[in-house]
Design a protein around this motif. Structure first.
Motif, PDB file in Angstrom:
ATOM      1  N   ARG A 285       0.833  -1.214   0.000  1.00 38.14           N
ATOM      2  CA  ARG A 285       0.000   0.000   0.000  1.00 38.14           C
ATOM      3  C   ARG A 285       0.865   1.260   0.000  1.00 38.14           C
ATOM      4  O   ARG A 285       0.534   2.254  -0.656  1.00 38.14           O
ATOM      5  CB  ARG A 285      -0.939  -0.007   1.208  1.00 38.14           C
ATOM      6  N   THR A 286       1.951   1.219   0.735  1.00 36.94           N
ATOM      7  CA  THR A 286       2.848   2.383   0.750  1.00 36.94           C
ATOM      8  C   THR A 286       3.451   2.621  -0.629  1.00 36.94           C
ATOM      9  O   THR A 286       3.559   3.768  -1.083  1.00 36.94           O
ATOM     10  CB  THR A 286       3.961   2.172   1.793  1.00 36.94           C
ATOM     11  N   MET A 287       3.848   1.562  -1.320  1.00 38.37           N
ATOM     12  CA  MET A 287       4.431   1.719  -2.651  1.00 38.37           C
ATOM     13  C   MET A 287       3.411   2.289  -3.634  1.00 38.37           C
ATOM     14  O   MET A 287       3.755   3.088  -4.518  1.00 38.37           O
ATOM     15  CB  MET A 287       4.964   0.378  -3.157  1.00 38.37           C
ATOM     16  N   LYS A 288       2.140   1.894  -3.488  1.00 43.41           N
ATOM     17  CA  LYS A 288       1.088   2.468  -4.338  1.00 43.41           C
ATOM     18  C   LYS A 288       0.911   3.950  -4.032  1.00 43.41           C
ATOM     19  O   LYS A 288       0.725   4.768  -4.937  1.00 43.41           O
ATOM     20  CB  LYS A 288      -0.232   1.723  -4.113  1.00 43.41           C
ATOM     21  N   LEU A 289       0.982   4.312  -2.740  1.00 40.86           N
ATOM     22  CA  LEU A 289       0.843   5.721  -2.354  1.00 40.86           C
ATOM     23  C   LEU A 289       1.995   6.550  -2.907  1.00 40.86           C
ATOM     24  O   LEU A 289       1.797   7.704  -3.322  1.00 40.86           O
ATOM     25  CB  LEU A 289       0.776   5.840  -0.828  1.00 40.86           C
ATOM     26  N   VAL A 290       3.193   5.975  -2.928  1.00 35.77           N
ATOM     27  CA  VAL A 290       4.344   6.690  -3.493  1.00 35.77           C
ATOM     28  C   VAL A 290       4.070   7.055  -4.950  1.00 35.77           C
ATOM     29  O   VAL A 290       4.328   8.187  -5.392  1.00 35.77           O
ATOM     30  CB  VAL A 290       5.624   5.834  -3.379  1.00 35.77           C
ATOM     31  N   GLU A 291       3.530   6.103  -5.725  1.00 35.70           N
ATOM     32  CA  GLU A 291       3.235   6.366  -7.132  1.00 35.70           C
ATOM     33  C   GLU A 291       2.148   7.428  -7.277  1.00 35.70           C
ATOM     34  O   GLU A 291       2.210   8.268  -8.187  1.00 35.70           O
ATOM     35  CB  GLU A 291       2.812   5.073  -7.828  1.00 35.70           C
ATOM     36  N   GLU A 292       1.164   7.408  -6.393  1.00 36.12           N
ATOM     37  CA  GLU A 292       0.101   8.411  -6.455  1.00 36.12           C
ATOM     38  C   GLU A 292       0.640   9.806  -6.121  1.00 36.12           C
ATOM     39  O   GLU A 292       0.262  10.800  -6.746  1.00 36.12           O
ATOM     40  CB  GLU A 292      -1.024   8.033  -5.493  1.00 36.12           C
ATOM     41  N   LEU A 293       1.522   9.867  -5.140  1.00 34.52           N
ATOM     42  CA  LEU A 293       2.089  11.166  -4.751  1.00 34.52           C
ATOM     43  C   LEU A 293       2.972  11.743  -5.848  1.00 34.52           C
ATOM     44  O   LEU A 293       3.050  12.958  -6.022  1.00 34.52           O
ATOM     45  CB  LEU A 293       2.892  11.021  -3.455  1.00 34.52           C
ATOM     46  N   ASN A 305       9.779   9.283  -2.790  1.00 39.39           N
ATOM     47  CA  ASN A 305      10.226   7.896  -2.809  1.00 39.39           C
ATOM     48  C   ASN A 305       9.819   7.229  -1.501  1.00 39.39           C
ATOM     49  O   ASN A 305       9.279   7.890  -0.591  1.00 39.39           O
ATOM     50  CB  ASN A 305      11.743   7.835  -3.025  1.00 39.39           C
ATOM     51  N   PRO A 306      10.038   5.922  -1.369  1.00 39.76           N
ATOM     52  CA  PRO A 306       9.646   5.246  -0.128  1.00 39.76           C
ATOM     53  C   PRO A 306      10.293   5.841   1.117  1.00 39.76           C
ATOM     54  O   PRO A 306       9.666   5.860   2.194  1.00 39.76           O
ATOM     55  CB  PRO A 306      10.099   3.801  -0.360  1.00 39.76           C
ATOM     56  N   LEU A 307      11.554   6.339   1.001  1.00 37.87           N
ATOM     57  CA  LEU A 307      12.227   6.905   2.168  1.00 37.87           C
ATOM     58  C   LEU A 307      11.440   8.078   2.748  1.00 37.87           C
ATOM     59  O   LEU A 307      11.423   8.276   3.969  1.00 37.87           O
ATOM     60  CB  LEU A 307      13.638   7.352   1.788  1.00 37.87           C
ATOM     61  N   LEU A 308      10.785   8.853   1.897  1.00 38.53           N
ATOM     62  CA  LEU A 308       9.999   9.989   2.381  1.00 38.53           C
ATOM     63  C   LEU A 308       8.895   9.516   3.319  1.00 38.53           C
ATOM     64  O   LEU A 308       8.704  10.082   4.414  1.00 38.53           O
ATOM     65  CB  LEU A 308       9.406  10.742   1.185  1.00 38.53           C
ATOM     66  N   LEU A 309       8.153   8.484   2.912  1.00 32.59           N
ATOM     67  CA  LEU A 309       7.054   7.994   3.753  1.00 32.59           C
ATOM     68  C   LEU A 309       7.567   7.240   4.969  1.00 32.59           C
ATOM     69  O   LEU A 309       6.931   7.263   6.038  1.00 32.59           O
ATOM     70  CB  LEU A 309       6.125   7.107   2.925  1.00 32.59           C
ATOM     71  N   ILE A 310       8.714   6.582   4.843  1.00 30.73           N
ATOM     72  CA  ILE A 310       9.315   5.921   6.008  1.00 30.73           C
ATOM     73  C   ILE A 310       9.716   6.974   7.041  1.00 30.73           C
ATOM     74  O   ILE A 310       9.505   6.798   8.246  1.00 30.73           O
ATOM     75  CB  ILE A 310      10.520   5.068   5.578  1.00 30.73           C
ATOM     76  N   ALA A 311      10.312   8.079   6.571  1.00 32.14           N
ATOM     77  CA  ALA A 311      10.692   9.156   7.483  1.00 32.14           C
ATOM     78  C   ALA A 311       9.461   9.738   8.174  1.00 32.14           C
ATOM     79  O   ALA A 311       9.470   9.985   9.387  1.00 32.14           O
ATOM     80  CB  ALA A 311      11.433  10.256   6.716  1.00 32.14           C
ATOM     81  N   LYS A 312       8.395   9.951   7.407  1.00 27.87           N
ATOM     82  CA  LYS A 312       7.171  10.491   8.000  1.00 27.87           C
ATOM     83  C   LYS A 312       6.572   9.507   9.003  1.00 27.87           C
ATOM     84  O   LYS A 312       6.092   9.908  10.070  1.00 27.87           O
ATOM     85  CB  LYS A 312       6.154  10.796   6.892  1.00 27.87           C
TER      86      LYS A 312
END
Length: 479
Positions: A285-293, A305-312
């Motif tokens: 789900r996170t990877m799908k959100l990355v593509e949407e963002l 990228n995924p690191l952005l959401l991992i940091a958040k």
């Protein structure tokens, strides 16, 4: 009238550009003897244990002598270059005079035995008196740079600043002069075409920061392009004498960033009791959100990228478990809880691993966090990360997944209580809704200081990060 040639030559000393460091290596000279230089011109690049920094000269004149070759490590306070500030005048004395820049008004008022000096030198003790200027007929001798001009390049040490305040009659407050800014900030302003006199400072003691310059440049329609600076030549390994079959060993000097990393990691490993926990989970789900963002207009031009959401996700987990954002104060026997998060991001650079941090990351929106991450990574890759950018971190992320590594047991950054290692994200068979399906899976590893973070707290933090990345809607509901 005979000119006092002792005023003709000025020595520029190696400053303390890293807030307490004792030495720096000269990476590259940008000038040679005979070159004309102006006040504020960058003359060399040096590397401390924390970063590479360009040094501007505070004089107008002609380069008389370079006192050290490239690759030499020089102690702070040692003269590194001599400038002839009155070229074409009478012959020079046998040795150039090392003179500390002082405001003209301060020369006569300075207390006997003390001279204010540049940053990193402290307050020098001396029993000598300054000789008055004796300009030759029809020739003006350049004024000595004022303390304000000197502090434009490097903020002054507290003791020196206090003395200058007394001399100028302002009780320690700097007199009006050129805007205060560190060398990288001054260069950034020059590259962006920003007049520092028009920038409102927000740093301590009125120092202009990078953020201030960027804020001033924001309204501009099209900032001036940043010129590409020549990168210093990499340090060449020193080889042993070759045998008949060629060299069989290579010796690389331990210095600069590599030396600092080694000392910090040994100190951390043998001071803080490390505990590392792991968790493997589904991040589809996170990877799908990355593509949407990436397609979202509000994130246009930003690094997503995924690191952005991992940091958040980590920032949200810290908000839910604030005790993990702390430090162990051995001297005072206290645990220091931080009400802010300076998020460190480990970055591999040609000079070694560095950990710059995003100041007050907890208060940033997702677009602001993306912009800060992008700038941090770009600056690190260019080798322009400043010492200030690597100080004050509270918690760190290290992304070993970019190398295809599944996980690791990271060592704490000194002074911090937790570090999160992010493993590679891979398509794997996973049980999803009762069926085995291909899903995006990763492993996180959290190392923490067991003196102040027990197993329950560390487990909660790691579980929260995983729960958010499994279902990123929690970025909203838990924030």
């Amino acid at each position: 009238m005979t000119q006092d040639t002792s005023l003709r030559f000025r020595e520029f000393k190696m400053p303390d550009v890293g807030e307490g460091l004792t030495e720096a290596e000269i990476l590259k000279w940008y000038v040679q003897p005979g070159d004309t230089v102006t006040d504020g011109q960058v003359v060399c690049e040096v590397e401390t244990a924390k970063a590479a920094v360009e040094l501007p000269i505070p004089y107008d004149g002609v380069v008389h002598e370079l006192r050290f070759e490239e690759g030499t490590t020089v102690d702070v306070g040692t003269s590194i270059i001599t400038i002839d500030v009155a070229p074409g005048s009478a012959d020079a004395p046998a040795e150039a005079v090392v003179e500390t820049p002082v405001a003209p008004a301060a020369e006569e008022a300075a207390p006997k035995g003390r001279q204010p000096v540049l940053v990193g030198y402290g307050v020098a003790e001396t029993s000598t008196k300054r000789r008055p200027r004796k300009p030759a007929a029809g020739q003006a001798v350049p004024d000595r740079p004022s303390p304000e001009a000197a502090s434009t390049y490097y903020p002054q040490a507290p003791a020196a600043a206090a003395v200058q305040g007394e001399l100028n009659g302002h009780g320690g407050t700097a007199t009006a002069g050129r805007p205060l800014a560190k060398p990288p900030v001054r260069k950034l302003a020059k590259d962006l075409g920003i007049d520092l006199a028009t920038v409102t400072p927000t740093g301590p003691d009125g120092v202009i920061t990078r953020e201030d310059v960027h804020a001033a440049a924001a309204p501009a329609a099209a900032p001036a392009p940043v010129p590409v600076q020549a990168q210093p030549e990499p340090v060449q390994p020193e080889q042993v004498a070759p045998s008949a079959g060629g060299a069989r060993e290579t010796r690389i000097p331990i210095k600069g960033v590599r030396k600092a990393i080694a000392q910090a990691m040994v100190g951390s490993a043998f001071t803080a009791p490390h505990v590392t926990e792991f968790i493997t989970f589904d991040v589809t789900r996170t990877m799908k959100l990355v593509e949407e963002l990436k397609a979202d207009k509000d994130m246009a031009g930003l690094r997503v990228n995924p690191l952005l959401l991992i940091a958040k996700a980590l920032l949200v987990a810290i908000k839910r478990n604030p005790q993990v954002n702390a430090a162990w104060d051995e001297a005072n026997q206290e645990i220091v809880l931080k009400e802010y998060v300076n998020l460190g991001i480990a970055a591999a650079t040609p000079r070694g691993l560095i950990v710059p941090n995003i100041k007050d990351a907890h208060a940033k929106t997702l677009p602001e966090l993306a912009a800060a991450l992008g700038e941090l990574v770009s600056t690190a890759r260019e080798g322009k990360t400043t010492p200030a950018a690597m100080q004050g971190g509270t918690v760190t992320i290290t992304n070993v997944g970019v190398f295809g590594v599944d996980t690791g047991t990271p060592i704490l950054n000194p002074g911090e209580s937790a570090i999160l290692a992010v493993g590679a994200i891979k398509l794997q068979p996973w049980v999803h809704k009762g069926k085995v399906k291909p899903r995006q899976v990763t492993t996180l590893a959290l190392s923490f200081d067991h003196r102040l973070v027990d197993g329950e707290l560390g487990s909660r933090v790691l579980a929260d990060v995983a729960a958010i990345l499994e279902n990123p809607k929690r970025l909203i509901t838990w924030a």
